[in-house]
Design a protein around this motif. Sequence first.
Motif, PDB file in Angstrom:
ATOM      1  N   THR A 284       0.841  -1.203   0.000  1.00 50.79           N
ATOM      2  CA  THR A 284       0.000   0.000   0.000  1.00 50.79           C
ATOM      3  C   THR A 284       0.876   1.253   0.000  1.00 50.79           C
ATOM      4  N   ARG A 285       1.880   1.266   0.847  1.00 56.69           N
ATOM      5  CA  ARG A 285       2.773   2.430   0.904  1.00 56.69           C
ATOM      6  C   ARG A 285       3.566   2.577  -0.397  1.00 56.69           C
ATOM      7  N   LEU A 287       2.781   1.579  -3.353  1.00 57.19           N
ATOM      8  CA  LEU A 287       1.904   1.994  -4.447  1.00 57.19           C
ATOM      9  C   LEU A 287       1.580   3.475  -4.335  1.00 57.19           C
ATOM     10  N   ARG A 288       1.310   3.960  -3.128  1.00 57.25           N
ATOM     11  CA  ARG A 288       1.039   5.392  -2.939  1.00 57.25           C
ATOM     12  C   ARG A 288       2.241   6.241  -3.366  1.00 57.25           C
ATOM     13  N   GLU A 289       3.429   5.689  -3.159  1.00 51.78           N
ATOM     14  CA  GLU A 289       4.654   6.416  -3.534  1.00 51.78           C
ATOM     15  C   GLU A 289       5.008   6.229  -5.008  1.00 51.78           C
ATOM     16  N   HIS A 290       4.155   5.519  -5.758  1.00 58.07           N
ATOM     17  CA  HIS A 290       4.366   5.261  -7.189  1.00 58.07           C
ATOM     18  C   HIS A 290       5.644   4.461  -7.434  1.00 58.07           C
ATOM     19  N   PRO A 334      -2.073   3.447  -8.226  1.00 64.24           N
ATOM     20  CA  PRO A 334      -2.127   4.516  -7.216  1.00 64.24           C
ATOM     21  C   PRO A 334      -3.408   5.351  -7.262  1.00 64.24           C
ATOM     22  N   TYR A 335      -4.198   5.194  -8.314  1.00 62.81           N
ATOM     23  CA  TYR A 335      -5.362   6.058  -8.501  1.00 62.81           C
ATOM     24  C   TYR A 335      -6.703   5.378  -8.211  1.00 62.81           C
ATOM     25  N   MET A 337      -7.104   2.996  -5.362  1.00 63.37           N
ATOM     26  CA  MET A 337      -6.866   2.175  -4.172  1.00 63.37           C
ATOM     27  C   MET A 337      -8.125   2.098  -3.319  1.00 63.37           C
TER      28      MET A 337
END
Length: 342
Positions: A284-285, A287-290, A334-335, A337
């Motif tokens: 999750t982290r 993916l958020r950070e791309h 990331p878009y 989630m």
Amino acid sequence: MGHPFPIREIARQAGLSEATVDRVLNGRGGVRESTAREVRQAIADLDRQRTQVRLVGRTFMIDIVMQSPERFSTAVRAALEAELPGLHPAVVRSRFHFRETGPVAELTRTLDRIARRGSQGVILKAPDVPEVTAAVARLTEAGIPVVTLVTDLPSTPRLAYVGIDNRAAGATAAYLMGQWLGERPGHVLTSLSSGFFRNEEEREMGFRSAMRARHPERALVELAGGQGLDATQYDLVRAALERDPEIRAVYSIGGGNIATLRAFEDAGRACAVFVAHDLDHDNTRLLREHRLSAVLHHDLRQDMREACHIVMRAHGALPPAGPTLPSAIQVVTPYNMPTPIG
């Protein structure tokens, strides 16, 4: 219109006369379609309420046994605990037996202790090896239903498998990899935690088959043995990068993604496409950070709910149902989630 209820009970539930209900049930005619619908609805309501009565006061003690990195077992625990209120009026109690790695003998000892002590059901994620197969057979002989989670043990007498179609997941990863790499050169690293989990083996086969069919020119470099743990994964990936300067992308089947990305960074190499599995807290982290391109995910809450329902059906507390279908494979970027469990 098969049903187990007396005409008097159906009439009371529908608010109709017994004669009217009798005409509907026996197809004698002279009854409006709306009245026939009321009778069918009354039968459905009675059946549902009968199920609720069977569940009132029932407590199901379920053991969740998993060999998995902590990040995934934590996600499974959170998914189950989020679903427990929705299982009422039954009460589900859970005992967790989690291990990241270790000898198979320790895992089978855990299963044998459960068989001796007793349980209403076991939800199991374990390697597909003969010792585990034998332990599952002993659980079944003790009258304890076993549901496999995420990775199957098809040669055992387990009751059902809950999870995704892993071959389809691997083929989905191959499709994404081919689309995003396009014409750029480079080899693809496929990373498994070990060679003994059937889900990983099936994902790898699905990936390899689809890549061979769609992108036969693309070389695949297989890596296994990291157990999905960052401490061991880093050294394996770093060595693979030193051996093969053409690795440009990763399909992570078994995890350890923080370590994999760190190995790329320390080697001064870019990872053009990175496809992983499961929205645990690490992914999750990332993916958020791309830092990941996409995560192939499935609804763990739905999986845990279905596993509990299968155990309840095994004890006659819920009506029979059809075969368990594979969970839907979600492609998460990331878009899009999903909302975290909590």
